[in-house]
Design a protein around this motif. Structure first.
Motif, PDB file in Angstrom:
ATOM      1  N   ARG A 119       0.806  -1.213   0.000  1.00 52.54           N
ATOM      2  CA  ARG A 119       0.000   0.000   0.000  1.00 52.54           C
ATOM      3  C   ARG A 119       0.846   1.272   0.000  1.00 52.54           C
ATOM      4  N   THR A 120       1.982   1.216   0.732  1.00 50.02           N
ATOM      5  CA  THR A 120       2.780   2.445   0.880  1.00 50.02           C
ATOM      6  C   THR A 120       3.860   2.577  -0.197  1.00 50.02           C
ATOM      7  N   GLY A 121       4.001   1.573  -1.053  1.00 51.14           N
ATOM      8  CA  GLY A 121       5.064   1.628  -2.062  1.00 51.14           C
ATOM      9  C   GLY A 121       6.399   1.179  -1.522  1.00 51.14           C
ATOM     10  N   GLY A 122       6.380   0.422  -0.420  1.00 47.69           N
ATOM     11  CA  GLY A 122       7.619  -0.122   0.144  1.00 47.69           C
ATOM     12  C   GLY A 122       7.926  -1.489  -0.431  1.00 47.69           C
ATOM     13  N   ALA A 123       8.605  -2.321   0.344  1.00 47.90           N
ATOM     14  CA  ALA A 123       8.967  -3.668  -0.099  1.00 47.90           C
ATOM     15  C   ALA A 123       9.363  -4.485   1.130  1.00 47.90           C
ATOM     16  N   VAL A 124       9.468  -5.800   0.958  1.00 47.57           N
ATOM     17  CA  VAL A 124      10.039  -6.663   2.000  1.00 47.57           C
ATOM     18  C   VAL A 124      11.189  -7.416   1.343  1.00 47.57           C
ATOM     19  N   GLU A 125      12.376  -7.279   1.915  1.00 44.10           N
ATOM     20  CA  GLU A 125      13.567  -7.853   1.297  1.00 44.10           C
ATOM     21  C   GLU A 125      14.286  -8.733   2.310  1.00 44.10           C
ATOM     22  N   GLU A 126      15.182  -9.593   1.816  1.00 44.45           N
ATOM     23  CA  GLU A 126      15.898 -10.513   2.708  1.00 44.45           C
ATOM     24  C   GLU A 126      17.371 -10.569   2.328  1.00 44.45           C
ATOM     25  N   VAL A 127      18.223 -10.914   3.331  1.00 39.61           N
ATOM     26  CA  VAL A 127      19.672 -10.971   3.106  1.00 39.61           C
ATOM     27  C   VAL A 127      20.253 -12.230   3.750  1.00 39.61           C
ATOM     28  N   THR A 128      21.461 -12.570   3.330  1.00 38.87           N
ATOM     29  CA  THR A 128      22.129 -13.769   3.851  1.00 38.87           C
ATOM     30  C   THR A 128      22.772 -13.499   5.216  1.00 38.87           C
TER      31      THR A 128
END
Lengths: 430, 430
Positions: free
Chosen positions: A338-347
């Motif tokens: 909705r806000t134009g964000g994202a969910v990301e992941e890292v090692t």
């Protein structure tokens, strides 16, 4: 003034909660189901009697001014009018958490390529994580509900916060942990309570046992189980503080670690409330979630463009983020989209590098969750998901002293020398 | 704006310190010898050219109001008019330490028999000890003197604070420690700096090496050696905060741990300045010093009624207090005697008990120095040296996560159980 109210696990019909004093939960008016909207009276309930969806606090806020808040104490109670706590909350012994540093992070920003970067540093809370905020709200609910025992299942930060807050409040605490937990984390809870119970099993086993005890025993307030709606509201104060410390305005972008997802949803709720109350100008903001690849069910769903979260079996050094089936995961997805964000992941390697990078650039020693957030921020810039020209806040939720093992192999002495000037000159540091 | 000024170890004649910008040290006017009163110009000097006594900052304070201070930032820079720092100090990156919690300690007070007790908790500073305060002032001096390297000899807390502050300020740091230091303490410094140098020897050897480097190299600011006068002033902020947080009044009694003794003398200096500036009402106060029996040279001299401190070889778990030949010991004696206080000492067992007692009563996990202070407070009441009816503040200077070993054998899980309700009931906790 306070009377006995049963603390139980699940409510099967809308209760009336007799025995509560007037204003026990401040301006809160009811518990509302996040799924179906059904309302129940304020009490020790966390699941909707209609659909078993999660219950959340609903308020009838008074007019609140910036000046009133600024005249308040230097802790989360400056926002007490916006929390489910009584007006006299400051007179009950508590750890007085919050109003932690918001640091301008020019060095880190330069390395990440972000023009205008801040770090909200919750590692300086009383027990060195953001959990002191939520536990302080849960403690107030436990008091108002006349609970006999203040408890939680935990792998670390939460146990520390519950045991410390309970000690100061003079309420009996019982803290449940997996028996294979590292000894430093055990000491950091056992120092505060005689009732640290080690359970042979993993965190899920401990959590299940806690729910069973909450259902069987009367008068137990499990902070993250049967008083969870009150507990979770404490995370809103992170959002309030960021806005106030920026001079009463919202940032353009916020990056927040995701375990259960509760904190991220509450920062969003806080921003929305500040706008509604006229305390900040209405403006768009983007909310980003940070996970570890070894436990990234929300990031996976975000990238796949699906609405359902598929649970995973956690395998990451970011143990405080290792919730394989996050309760608020679907709401995190909603908010990021909705806000134009994202969910990301890292090692895990990127997490370690994130810890060292934050320390070397800003002098903040974060735990693995904070390393995750820093590393995800870097990845979001590199992949074009985060706008490096917009004002950005990264939340550091805990202290590196609690997860020393994660980096103890990565940093150390540059040299070991004899105690002479000649020996020092020989290593060529200057 | 800034020009090159040599940083050297000892001054042999009154210097003029050219190259300093106007207001580099705020309202400080000179360095004055504590022994003979001789004055030298402000610069990188710490020993009197006449008698080799310690140099201390002299000021010409402006009129300062409570309102001006209260309108300042939520850290030690709210008191910048009273410190040797420039008016624009907040614009230079620093760790923004201070304004830590002053907690009313009713539970601990009840156990100790003290009616009106407070704990000033410096364990929530940026690197979890009061050292962040003094290092922030030393960093400002290093900047104004255009130092190239920010350094210290240390066994723990100071190294953490220097490495973190230097990282954030973007100045090269070099931190010297004994090579046998516990690994967690090494990690907690190495996380911030590439230049952690382990020295084969004890702390005295490390300290001696640091003085040698300060004398040989140009442009090194050793916080506790050649910029010590500026550094030490940071401890005054503990005194200012206690008074402000009590509502602009002085407590009747304060209990302070004694290592070099600098902190105790600076709290006394802070109280005297507040009275002189009319910021608090003039009233008598008593200052008490706390030491470990394994390193109690000041307590020994106090009890013997003598003026000279006989150095000792430290042997105590309170390593951050293990200075066998305390530089400010004689001034501590003066202050304790002048104010009607005392200097007392406790055993390692009492120190451990003090750590657990503070945790169990107030939810604060202190290091061994704080355990010493709590245990000494108890002893002072029991021996009639501290008046239990007077308002008393105990200073907690650091965090228990840094000295876990001291208590890891003393606390732990109450039981280890199978993950079942039956197993939980069987241990009889409720």
């Amino acid at each position: 003034m306070r009377r006995r109210t049963a603390v139980s696990a699940v409510v099967t019909e809308a209760p009336t909660t007799p025995g509560l004093r007037e204003g026990a939960f401040g301006h809160a008016t009811a518990l509302s189901c996040r799924e179906c909207g059904h309302q129940v009276a304020l009490g020790p309930f966390y699941a909707c009697p209609e659909c078993f969806g999660p219950l959340e606090i609903t308020y009838d806020f008074p007019a609140v001014t910036r000046e009133e808040i600024e005249a308040g104490p230097r802790n989360i109670w400056r926002y007490k009018a916006l929390l489910p706590v009584p007006a006299d909350i400051e007179s009950s012994p508590n750890t007085e958490p919050g109003f932690t540093r918001l640091l301008r992070a020019e060095n880190l920003g330069r390395e990440l390529g972000i023009t205008n970067l801040w770090v909200k540093d919750d590692s300086t809370n009383p027990t060195n994580s953001f959990k002191d905020r939520v536990v302080a709200c849960a403690l107030s609910a436990a008091r108002e509900l006349d609970a006999k025992v203040f408890a939680c299942p935990s792998t670390g930060n939460l146990a520390n916060a519950v045991a410390a807050a309970g000690a100061r409040a003079g309420i009996k605490t019982v803290v449940f942990i997996p028996s294979n937990l590292e000894q430093p984390k055990q000491v950091n809870s056992a120092i505060f309570t005689e009732n640290l119970v080690a359970v042979d099993g993993n965190y899920d086993d401990v959590n299940k046992l806690a729910s069973e005890i909450a259902g069987e025993e009367e008068g137990w307030a499990f902070v993250n189980v049967n008083v969870r709606p009150y507990y979770a509201e404490g995370s809103k104060t992170l959002g309030y503080e960021i806005a106030e410390q920026l001079g009463w305005r919202l940032p353009d972008q916020v990056v927040i670690p995701v375990a259960s997802g509760s904190q991220l949803t509450k920062v969003d709720k806080a921003f929305a409330e500040l706008i509604k109350l006229g305390l900040v100008e209405d403006k768009p903001y983007r909310i980003f979630g940070a996970q570890a690849e070894g436990c990234g069910p929300v990031a996976t769903a975000f990238k796949a463009g699906v609405d359902a979260i598929r649970p995973v079996k956690p395998d990451t050094i970011a143990k405080s983020l290792a919730i394989g089936n996050p309760a608020d995961g679907i709401y995190v997805l909603d908010i990021a989209r909705r806000t134009g964000g994202a969910v990301e992941e890292v090692t895990d390697e990127q997490i370690r590098a994130g810890i060292v990078q934050l320390a070397r650039t800003e002098g903040i020693f974060t735990e693995t969750a904070g390393g995750t957030t820093v590393a995800v921020t870097r990845k979001l810039v590199e992949t074009g998901q985060l706008d490096p020209e917009l004002e950005t806040v990264v939340i550091n939720t805990g202290h590196g002293l609690k997860t020393l093992d994660a980096v103890s192999g990565a940093v150390g002495a540059a040299a070991t020398i004899a105690p002479t000037y000649a020996a020092f000159k020989a290593i060529g540091l200057v």
